[in-house]
Scaffold this motif. Structure first.
Motif, short mmCIF file in Angstrom:
data_model
loop_
_atom_site.label_atom_id
_atom_site.label_comp_id
_atom_site.label_asym_id
_atom_site.label_seq_id
_atom_site.Cartn_x
_atom_site.Cartn_y
_atom_site.Cartn_z
N LYS A 1 1.13 13.77 -44.10
CA LYS A 1 0.28 13.59 -42.92
C LYS A 1 0.74 14.56 -41.84
N LEU B 1 -5.67 7.39 -49.77
CA LEU B 1 -4.37 8.00 -49.47
C LEU B 1 -3.20 7.37 -50.24
N TYR C 1 -2.51 8.98 -53.66
CA TYR C 1 -1.76 10.24 -53.66
C TYR C 1 -0.33 10.04 -53.17
N ASP C 2 -0.12 9.07 -52.29
CA ASP C 2 1.23 8.79 -51.81
C ASP C 2 2.11 8.32 -52.96
N LEU D 1 1.24 13.26 -50.91
CA LEU D 1 0.61 13.11 -49.60
C LEU D 1 1.55 13.51 -48.47
#
Length: 189
Positions: free
Chosen positions: A168, A157, A160-161, A166
């Motif tokens: 959530k 994650l 991609y952050d 990203l």
């Protein structure tokens, strides 16, 4: 092309939400789990290798997974985009997916992670096992897969952050409420 990665542990609702996204956005769903199960069912050489790995609760090696995924993308040249479900599971897989899509003149538009706690996952997977009889949903194996997600897969994650891709989303609640949250994110791409 609208390419999405849908993240979440086993039982988070990736398959359910992917189907709804496919219908709404006319995307092609690529689930590495579904591909593996098809190979296993058809007793292909790959299926036999994958069967043993899954039975042991292990991850399939990157090379096998990536080759299979690329083959599936290439089968759908007219696709408006893809929903990648269960892939990538490692940073090297994420890098390879980016390279592959770039070679096709495309990229990942966004990554959405469905947040669901372990207690809820255990309940969902137990129910799914009763309903579908999936061999990979047996209690001992599923706990290993859930732990694998929270201890290893979530490490993808931040990749991609850092790219600002990203988002959530709370994966607990009504299916339609979760779907509407997904669409609100996707409609911004």
């Amino acid at each position: 092309m609208l390419n999405l990665v849908l993240f979440g542990p086993p039982g988070a609702g990736k398959g359910t939400q992917s189907q709804k996204l496919i219908d709404k956005y006319q995307l092609v769903h690529i689930s590495t789990g579904d591909l593996f199960r098809a190979h296993i069912k058809n007793q292909t050489p790959l299926g036999k290798k994958v069967s043993k790995l899954i039975a042991d609760g292990e991850l399939v090696p990157d090379k096998i997974t990536i080759d299979m995924l690329e083959e599936e993308v290439d089968k759908n040249p007219q696709a408006k985009g893809f929903v990648f479900d269960g892939f990538p599971r490692t940073i090297p897989q994420a890098v390879e997916l980016d390279k592959f899509l770039e070679s096709k003149g495309s990229k990942i538009a966004g990554v959405i992670a469905l947040d669901v706690d372990k207690d809820e996952l255990t309940k969902r997977v137990a129910q799914r096992q009763k309903e579908s009889g999936r061999v990979d949903d047996q209690a001992d194996k599923i706990q290993k897969r859930i732990d694998e997600y929270f201890n290893k897969i979530v490490l993808v994650l931040p990749y991609y952050d850092e790219q600002k891709k990203l988002t959530k989303i709370n994966g607990i609640g009504e299916i339609e409420t979760i779907f509407n949250s997904l669409c609100a994110v996707i409609d911004q791409y």
